[in-house]
Design a protein around this motif. Sequence first.
Motif, PDB file in Angstrom:
ATOM      1  N   LEU A   1      10.417   6.739  10.073  1.00  0.00           N
ATOM      2  CA  LEU A   1       9.104   6.833  10.550  1.00  0.00           C
ATOM      3  C   LEU A   1       9.337   6.128  12.143  1.00  0.00           C
ATOM      4  O   LEU A   1       8.719   6.535  12.937  1.00  0.00           O
ATOM      5  CB  LEU A   1       8.114   5.832   9.904  1.00  0.00           C
ATOM      6  CG  LEU A   1       7.996   6.349   8.244  1.00  0.00           C
ATOM      7  CD1 LEU A   1       6.893   5.492   7.642  1.00  0.00           C
ATOM      8  CD2 LEU A   1       7.698   7.769   8.278  1.00  0.00           C
ATOM      9  N   TYR A   2       9.907   5.096  12.222  1.00  0.00           N
ATOM     10  CA  TYR A   2      10.221   4.393  13.517  1.00  0.00           C
ATOM     11  C   TYR A   2      10.944   5.532  14.371  1.00  0.00           C
ATOM     12  O   TYR A   2      10.534   5.554  15.750  1.00  0.00           O
ATOM     13  CB  TYR A   2      11.213   3.440  13.253  1.00  0.00           C
ATOM     14  CG  TYR A   2      11.709   2.788  14.516  1.00  0.00           C
ATOM     15  CD1 TYR A   2      10.853   2.079  15.484  1.00  0.00           C
ATOM     16  CD2 TYR A   2      13.027   2.811  14.985  1.00  0.00           C
ATOM     17  CE1 TYR A   2      11.091   1.657  16.823  1.00  0.00           C
ATOM     18  CE2 TYR A   2      13.453   2.300  16.340  1.00  0.00           C
ATOM     19  CZ  TYR A   2      12.342   1.843  17.106  1.00  0.00           C
ATOM     20  OH  TYR A   2      12.919   1.375  18.307  1.00  0.00           O
ATOM     21  N   GLY A   3      11.746   6.291  13.997  1.00  0.00           N
ATOM     22  CA  GLY A   3      12.469   7.083  14.799  1.00  0.00           C
ATOM     23  C   GLY A   3      11.265   7.991  15.404  1.00  0.00           C
ATOM     24  O   GLY A   3      11.634   8.556  16.563  1.00  0.00           O
ATOM     25  N   ALA A   4      10.647   8.750  14.609  1.00  0.00           N
ATOM     26  CA  ALA A   4       9.469   9.868  14.838  1.00  0.00           C
ATOM     27  C   ALA A   4       8.738   9.007  16.135  1.00  0.00           C
ATOM     28  O   ALA A   4       8.517   9.595  17.118  1.00  0.00           O
ATOM     29  CB  ALA A   4       8.586  10.162  13.745  1.00  0.00           C
ATOM     30  N   ILE A   5       8.341   7.751  16.004  1.00  0.00           N
ATOM     31  CA  ILE A   5       7.742   7.123  17.101  1.00  0.00           C
ATOM     32  C   ILE A   5       8.407   6.872  18.394  1.00  0.00           C
ATOM     33  O   ILE A   5       7.786   7.042  19.371  1.00  0.00           O
ATOM     34  CB  ILE A   5       7.025   5.697  16.532  1.00  0.00           C
ATOM     35  CG1 ILE A   5       5.850   6.108  15.242  1.00  0.00           C
ATOM     36  CG2 ILE A   5       6.298   4.909  17.587  1.00  0.00           C
ATOM     37  CD1 ILE A   5       5.378   4.644  14.689  1.00  0.00           C
ATOM     38  N   ARG A   6       9.507   6.445  18.190  1.00  0.00           N
ATOM     39  CA  ARG A   6      10.353   6.241  19.227  1.00  0.00           C
ATOM     40  C   ARG A   6      10.647   7.069  20.111  1.00  0.00           C
ATOM     41  O   ARG A   6      10.627   7.349  21.163  1.00  0.00           O
ATOM     42  CB  ARG A   6      11.440   5.680  18.531  1.00  0.00           C
ATOM     43  CG  ARG A   6      12.695   5.357  19.745  1.00  0.00           C
ATOM     44  CD  ARG A   6      14.128   5.309  19.102  1.00  0.00           C
ATOM     45  NE  ARG A   6      14.498   6.564  18.309  1.00  0.00           N
ATOM     46  CZ  ARG A   6      15.205   6.761  17.316  1.00  0.00           C
ATOM     47  NH1 ARG A   6      15.757   5.600  17.109  1.00  0.00           N
ATOM     48  NH2 ARG A   6      15.344   8.009  16.780  1.00  0.00           N
ATOM     49  N   ASP A   7      10.880   8.519  19.284  1.00  0.00           N
ATOM     50  CA  ASP A   7      11.266   9.854  20.069  1.00  0.00           C
ATOM     51  C   ASP A   7       9.964  10.276  20.891  1.00  0.00           C
ATOM     52  O   ASP A   7      10.149  10.708  21.786  1.00  0.00           O
ATOM     53  CB  ASP A   7      11.960  10.819  19.077  1.00  0.00           C
ATOM     54  CG  ASP A   7      13.129  10.506  18.579  1.00  0.00           C
ATOM     55  OD1 ASP A   7      13.778   9.541  19.046  1.00  0.00           O
ATOM     56  OD2 ASP A   7      13.440  11.077  17.410  1.00  0.00           O
ATOM     57  N   ALA A   8       8.826  10.196  20.216  1.00  0.00           N
ATOM     58  CA  ALA A   8       7.520  10.662  20.694  1.00  0.00           C
ATOM     59  C   ALA A   8       7.413   9.974  21.985  1.00  0.00           C
ATOM     60  O   ALA A   8       6.930  10.433  23.044  1.00  0.00           O
ATOM     61  CB  ALA A   8       6.586  10.595  19.933  1.00  0.00           C
TER      62      ALA A   8
ATOM     63  N   LEU B   1       0.849  -1.020  -0.118  1.00  0.00           N
ATOM     64  CA  LEU B   1       0.190  -0.031  -0.016  1.00  0.00           C
ATOM     65  C   LEU B   1       0.870   1.253  -0.017  1.00  0.00           C
ATOM     66  O   LEU B   1       2.128   1.226   0.871  1.00  0.00           O
ATOM     67  CB  LEU B   1      -0.832  -0.182   1.204  1.00  0.00           C
ATOM     68  CG  LEU B   1      -1.743  -1.168   1.452  1.00  0.00           C
ATOM     69  CD1 LEU B   1      -2.645  -1.092   2.535  1.00  0.00           C
ATOM     70  CD2 LEU B   1      -2.696  -1.509   0.504  1.00  0.00           C
ATOM     71  N   ASP B   2       0.637   2.222  -0.927  1.00  0.00           N
ATOM     72  CA  ASP B   2       1.120   3.628  -0.858  1.00  0.00           C
ATOM     73  C   ASP B   2       0.870   4.096   0.500  1.00  0.00           C
ATOM     74  O   ASP B   2      -0.492   4.477   0.736  1.00  0.00           O
ATOM     75  CB  ASP B   2       0.863   4.300  -2.010  1.00  0.00           C
ATOM     76  CG  ASP B   2       1.267   3.920  -3.434  1.00  0.00           C
ATOM     77  OD1 ASP B   2       2.606   3.223  -3.307  1.00  0.00           O
ATOM     78  OD2 ASP B   2       0.840   3.746  -4.280  1.00  0.00           O
ATOM     79  N   LEU B   3       1.753   4.795   1.038  1.00  0.00           N
ATOM     80  CA  LEU B   3       1.630   5.358   2.560  1.00  0.00           C
ATOM     81  C   LEU B   3       1.796   6.998   2.256  1.00  0.00           C
ATOM     82  O   LEU B   3       3.070   7.336   1.842  1.00  0.00           O
ATOM     83  CB  LEU B   3       2.480   4.701   3.642  1.00  0.00           C
ATOM     84  CG  LEU B   3       2.325   5.416   4.933  1.00  0.00           C
ATOM     85  CD1 LEU B   3       0.913   5.329   5.683  1.00  0.00           C
ATOM     86  CD2 LEU B   3       3.646   5.009   5.865  1.00  0.00           C
ATOM     87  N   VAL B   4       0.759   7.858   2.614  1.00  0.00           N
ATOM     88  CA  VAL B   4       0.956   9.120   2.220  1.00  0.00           C
ATOM     89  C   VAL B   4       1.745   9.954   3.166  1.00  0.00           C
ATOM     90  O   VAL B   4       2.645  10.643   3.064  1.00  0.00           O
ATOM     91  CB  VAL B   4      -0.529   9.728   1.981  1.00  0.00           C
ATOM     92  CG1 VAL B   4      -0.355  11.079   1.684  1.00  0.00           C
ATOM     93  CG2 VAL B   4      -1.205   9.188   0.820  1.00  0.00           C
ATOM     94  N   SER B   5       1.531   9.588   4.492  1.00  0.00           N
ATOM     95  CA  SER B   5       2.147  10.072   5.611  1.00  0.00           C
ATOM     96  C   SER B   5       1.617   9.112   6.955  1.00  0.00           C
ATOM     97  O   SER B   5       0.792   8.343   6.853  1.00  0.00           O
ATOM     98  CB  SER B   5       1.477  11.503   5.773  1.00  0.00           C
ATOM     99  OG  SER B   5       0.011  11.642   6.333  1.00  0.00           O
ATOM    100  N   LEU B   6       2.808   9.616   8.155  1.00  0.00           N
ATOM    101  CA  LEU B   6       2.278   9.012   9.295  1.00  0.00           C
ATOM    102  C   LEU B   6       2.341   9.938  10.219  1.00  0.00           C
ATOM    103  O   LEU B   6       3.257  10.724  10.510  1.00  0.00           O
ATOM    104  CB  LEU B   6       3.610   8.066   9.613  1.00  0.00           C
ATOM    105  CG  LEU B   6       3.469   7.334  10.881  1.00  0.00           C
ATOM    106  CD1 LEU B   6       2.247   6.079  11.006  1.00  0.00           C
ATOM    107  CD2 LEU B   6       4.728   6.813  11.384  1.00  0.00           C
ATOM    108  N   THR B   7       1.302  10.146  10.910  1.00  0.00           N
ATOM    109  CA  THR B   7       0.954  11.184  11.976  1.00  0.00           C
ATOM    110  C   THR B   7       1.382  10.553  13.268  1.00  0.00           C
ATOM    111  O   THR B   7       0.709   9.508  13.778  1.00  0.00           O
ATOM    112  CB  THR B   7      -0.517  11.658  12.043  1.00  0.00           C
ATOM    113  OG1 THR B   7      -0.956  12.278  10.673  1.00  0.00           O
ATOM    114  CG2 THR B   7      -0.639  12.626  12.948  1.00  0.00           C
ATOM    115  N   VAL B   8       2.334  11.458  13.966  1.00  0.00           N
ATOM    116  CA  VAL B   8       2.805  10.899  15.403  1.00  0.00           C
ATOM    117  C   VAL B   8       2.523  12.093  16.306  1.00  0.00           C
ATOM    118  O   VAL B   8       3.333  13.283  15.910  1.00  0.00           O
ATOM    119  CB  VAL B   8       4.273  10.350  15.243  1.00  0.00           C
ATOM    120  CG1 VAL B   8       4.764  10.210  16.727  1.00  0.00           C
ATOM    121  CG2 VAL B   8       4.443   9.460  14.339  1.00  0.00           C
ATOM    122  N   GLY B   9       1.653  12.190  17.053  1.00  0.00           N
ATOM    123  CA  GLY B   9       1.383  13.192  17.822  1.00  0.00           C
ATOM    124  C   GLY B   9       0.772  14.264  17.070  1.00  0.00           C
ATOM    125  O   GLY B   9      -0.296  13.902  16.125  1.00  0.00           O
TER     126      GLY B   9
END
Length: 373
Positions: free
Chosen positions: A244-251, A211-219
């Motif tokens: 993307l993983y880094g954004a989730i991890r940091d949040a 699937l094409d992912l347009v964006s991942l919203t984190v917070g």
Amino acid sequence: VPSIIIRPCSSYSTGTPISVPVSVAQDGRGYLVNVTMGRPPSVKPATLLLDTGNDYTWVACDPNHARSGPHSSLCNSLQSYGRQCNPDDCVLTMQYGDGTSLFSYLAIDVINIGNRTRVAAFPFGAATVVSSASMDGYFDGLLGLGRGPLGFAAATEPDFGGVFSYCLPSARARSQQGFLQFGGDGYYAGRKGCIRLSAVSPTLSPAFYALDLVSLTVGNTSQAPRRPVIVDSGTVFSSLELSLYGAIRDAVRSSMDHVFQQAPPDPSNGLYICYYSNGRPLDNSFFDNANVTVPRIVFEFADGVSYGPLTIEQMFFQEEAVANTTSSAKFCLAFSGMNGPFSVLGSFQQQHNLFIFDAIKSAVCIDQSRNLC
């Protein structure tokens, strides 16, 4: 290596949707269905792991099935499977991302799922050598639900139109069951929650539901992905491209490091952000009395389809065996990072929602409106 024994089966009505139970593996990592292979006599079913990331079904067993010869058109078309031609057999070798390696003979025989789903000439691997640390006696092989020529969707296309769906139950509730359904409504114009699959790419297996992912919203922030996402029920915890993983991890760390004591990582599961839970079970009320704002995570796919926000149960993993015991009990962020041409949406993040796969019309539809399992 476990042996698979045969039992009788009955036929089904052509075109009628068929639903079979899905159970949780004993360790909470993976989802299982029971099948039988071959013709009578039989004693017990085989237990197979649902795997939408692979179209090759295999069962650890003695290769006493009707084999596909080395010069059959099917064998000759399987170059990507490590095909070898012996004088009498088509031998396939496989290597999976979790380190599992497989040596199998391509066989063609009857497969029965549930009481009424029967495919008379189903290609599968009779695996004689399996090296796997993840099986642990919980299952006997894989049910390949991917899009390729060996997949169950392809084999049952005349009866079910290449459509199947499932709802995966809670990974923490071993007594709960979900379901796997063959047939029913697939993709159609205007159906909500449907995402057309990514364009064919040399970096993606034709078996993948990408699937094409347009964006991942984190917070409150959105991350721009560079790679598609594979919907893979055979992978437990989602693996995302590093940004993307880094954004989730940091949040998560920003929210929790000042509240919970950090615990050692869980490298066997690929989980590296862990905290002590002080003997408390992890549920949706776990953070209610803590000064913690759990980051909101939403996948924004093509065709205007959003998946999320993820629940606490879909975000954090806790070993059931230690969840209510000592202060050493811990919970971990149920994501990992990866380098590669795609990200993976694993089964843990798919819990409780209805996923509909249409292999013929090249679409995946997601229904989050009802708690179906």
